[in-house]
Design a protein around this motif. Structure first.
Motif, mmCIF file in Angstrom:
data_model
loop_
_atom_site.group_PDB
_atom_site.id
_atom_site.type_symbol
_atom_site.label_atom_id
_atom_site.label_comp_id
_atom_site.label_asym_id
_atom_site.label_seq_id
_atom_site.Cartn_x
_atom_site.Cartn_y
_atom_site.Cartn_z
ATOM 1 N N TYR A 1 0.797 -1.225 0.000
ATOM 2 C CA TYR A 1 0.000 0.000 0.000
ATOM 3 C C TYR A 1 0.830 1.276 0.000
ATOM 4 O O TYR A 1 0.282 2.364 -0.012
ATOM 5 C CB TYR A 1 -0.966 -0.010 1.188
ATOM 6 C CG TYR A 1 -1.995 -1.101 1.049
ATOM 7 C CD1 TYR A 1 -3.180 -0.871 0.366
ATOM 8 C CD2 TYR A 1 -1.772 -2.365 1.561
ATOM 9 C CE1 TYR A 1 -4.121 -1.866 0.208
ATOM 10 C CE2 TYR A 1 -2.708 -3.373 1.408
ATOM 11 C CZ TYR A 1 -3.883 -3.115 0.732
ATOM 12 O OH TYR A 1 -4.806 -4.120 0.563
ATOM 13 N N GLY A 2 2.144 1.155 0.015
ATOM 14 C CA GLY A 2 3.000 2.336 -0.034
ATOM 15 C C GLY A 2 4.452 1.926 -0.167
ATOM 16 O O GLY A 2 4.839 0.822 0.224
ATOM 17 N N VAL A 3 5.250 2.812 -0.736
ATOM 18 C CA VAL A 3 6.693 2.587 -0.894
ATOM 19 C C VAL A 3 7.398 3.835 -0.392
ATOM 20 O O VAL A 3 6.994 4.956 -0.718
ATOM 21 C CB VAL A 3 7.066 2.332 -2.377
ATOM 22 C CG1 VAL A 3 8.563 2.113 -2.525
ATOM 23 C CG2 VAL A 3 6.280 1.163 -2.956
ATOM 24 N N ARG A 4 8.441 3.649 0.415
ATOM 25 C CA ARG A 4 9.211 4.800 0.890
ATOM 26 C C ARG A 4 10.671 4.403 1.048
ATOM 27 O O ARG A 4 11.012 3.229 1.154
ATOM 28 C CB ARG A 4 8.657 5.345 2.205
ATOM 29 C CG ARG A 4 8.923 4.481 3.417
ATOM 30 C CD ARG A 4 8.365 5.094 4.676
ATOM 31 N NE ARG A 4 8.651 4.249 5.847
ATOM 32 C CZ ARG A 4 8.212 4.502 7.053
ATOM 33 N NH1 ARG A 4 7.446 5.551 7.271
ATOM 34 N NH2 ARG A 4 8.510 3.699 8.056
ATOM 35 N N LYS A 5 11.523 5.417 1.038
ATOM 36 C CA LYS A 5 12.954 5.236 1.265
ATOM 37 C C LYS A 5 13.291 5.823 2.626
ATOM 38 O O LYS A 5 12.915 6.961 2.928
ATOM 39 C CB LYS A 5 13.765 5.976 0.210
ATOM 40 C CG LYS A 5 13.793 5.283 -1.129
ATOM 41 C CD LYS A 5 14.808 4.196 -1.124
ATOM 42 C CE LYS A 5 15.728 4.298 -2.316
ATOM 43 N NZ LYS A 5 16.600 3.159 -2.397
ATOM 44 N N VAL A 6 13.976 5.052 3.446
ATOM 45 C CA VAL A 6 14.472 5.528 4.738
ATOM 46 C C VAL A 6 15.976 5.329 4.704
ATOM 47 O O VAL A 6 16.455 4.200 4.786
ATOM 48 C CB VAL A 6 13.828 4.772 5.922
ATOM 49 C CG1 VAL A 6 14.417 5.229 7.228
ATOM 50 C CG2 VAL A 6 12.322 4.932 5.913
ATOM 51 N N GLY A 7 16.681 6.425 4.519
ATOM 52 C CA GLY A 7 18.126 6.328 4.311
ATOM 53 C C GLY A 7 18.378 5.625 2.990
ATOM 54 O O GLY A 7 17.897 6.032 1.950
ATOM 55 N N SER A 8 19.104 4.523 3.044
ATOM 56 C CA SER A 8 19.367 3.751 1.818
ATOM 57 C C SER A 8 18.465 2.530 1.728
ATOM 58 O O SER A 8 18.614 1.714 0.828
ATOM 59 C CB SER A 8 20.829 3.317 1.793
ATOM 60 O OG SER A 8 21.097 2.476 2.897
ATOM 61 N N GLN A 9 17.533 2.394 2.662
ATOM 62 C CA GLN A 9 16.662 1.215 2.703
ATOM 63 C C GLN A 9 15.285 1.526 2.112
ATOM 64 O O GLN A 9 14.673 2.543 2.428
ATOM 65 C CB GLN A 9 16.494 0.743 4.152
ATOM 66 C CG GLN A 9 15.697 -0.526 4.289
ATOM 67 C CD GLN A 9 15.495 -0.921 5.731
ATOM 68 O OE1 GLN A 9 14.995 -0.129 6.516
ATOM 69 N NE2 GLN A 9 15.885 -2.136 6.081
ATOM 70 N N THR A 10 14.789 0.638 1.260
ATOM 71 C CA THR A 10 13.441 0.751 0.724
ATOM 72 C C THR A 10 12.497 -0.028 1.631
ATOM 73 O O THR A 10 12.801 -1.155 2.026
ATOM 74 C CB THR A 10 13.363 0.180 -0.708
ATOM 75 O OG1 THR A 10 14.278 0.907 -1.530
ATOM 76 C CG2 THR A 10 11.969 0.306 -1.280
ATOM 77 N N GLN A 11 11.366 0.593 1.964
ATOM 78 C CA GLN A 11 10.366 -0.059 2.792
ATOM 79 C C GLN A 11 9.027 -0.065 2.074
ATOM 80 O O GLN A 11 8.710 0.849 1.319
ATOM 81 C CB GLN A 11 10.215 0.663 4.134
ATOM 82 C CG GLN A 11 11.437 0.589 5.005
ATOM 83 C CD GLN A 11 11.227 1.277 6.336
ATOM 84 O OE1 GLN A 11 10.361 2.128 6.497
ATOM 85 N NE2 GLN A 11 12.031 0.906 7.318
ATOM 86 N N TYR A 12 8.272 -1.131 2.327
ATOM 87 C CA TYR A 12 6.931 -1.271 1.763
ATOM 88 C C TYR A 12 5.923 -1.330 2.902
ATOM 89 O O TYR A 12 6.192 -1.939 3.935
ATOM 90 C CB TYR A 12 6.819 -2.560 0.949
ATOM 91 C CG TYR A 12 7.729 -2.652 -0.250
ATOM 92 C CD1 TYR A 12 7.901 -1.570 -1.103
ATOM 93 C CD2 TYR A 12 8.413 -3.820 -0.540
ATOM 94 C CE1 TYR A 12 8.729 -1.660 -2.216
ATOM 95 C CE2 TYR A 12 9.235 -3.917 -1.647
ATOM 96 C CZ TYR A 12 9.389 -2.834 -2.476
ATOM 97 O OH TYR A 12 10.206 -2.912 -3.576
ATOM 98 N N LYS A 13 4.767 -0.702 2.677
ATOM 99 C CA LYS A 13 3.682 -0.808 3.648
ATOM 100 C C LYS A 13 2.854 -2.025 3.255
ATOM 101 O O LYS A 13 2.021 -1.968 2.358
ATOM 102 C CB LYS A 13 2.825 0.465 3.642
ATOM 103 C CG LYS A 13 1.824 0.498 4.772
ATOM 104 C CD LYS A 13 1.139 1.843 4.832
ATOM 105 C CE LYS A 13 0.263 1.929 6.057
ATOM 106 N NZ LYS A 13 -0.440 3.220 6.085
ATOM 107 N N GLY A 14 3.143 -3.146 3.906
ATOM 108 C CA GLY A 14 2.533 -4.419 3.541
ATOM 109 C C GLY A 14 1.204 -4.643 4.240
ATOM 110 O O GLY A 14 1.048 -4.344 5.418
#
Length: 78
Positions: free
Chosen positions: A44-57
């Motif tokens: 439901y969403g994609v974001r970058k935190v520093g060099s890490q990609t995170q997904y809202k699963g």
């Protein structure tokens, strides 16, 4: 008169919050390996935190932000 004002206040309060509970559509999907089983997860969403990609699963991640490394493949990187 006081009861009427109270009812009007409640109606205004509830109608002001009506748009907050919109259904969110997934932006992509992914496959996660959970307990040795491949499981399709809506993202439901994609974001970058520093060099890490995170997904809202979605389910089974409970609509939380999780690392991209939790997925073996996604459709997010088109």
């Amino acid at each position: 008169m006081r009861n009427i004002l109270m009812v009007l206040a409640v109606v205004l309060l509830v109608s002001g919050c009506a748009g907050m509970l919109e259904k969110q559509e997934p932006v992509c999907s992914g496959t996660a390996l959970i307990a040795g089983q491949e499981t399709t997860v809506q993202i439901y969403g994609v974001r970058k935190v520093g060099s890490q990609t995170q997904y809202k699963g979605g389910d089974p991640f409970g609509w939380r932000w999780v690392s991209k490394t939790n997925f073996i493949r996604t459709t997010c990187d088109k």
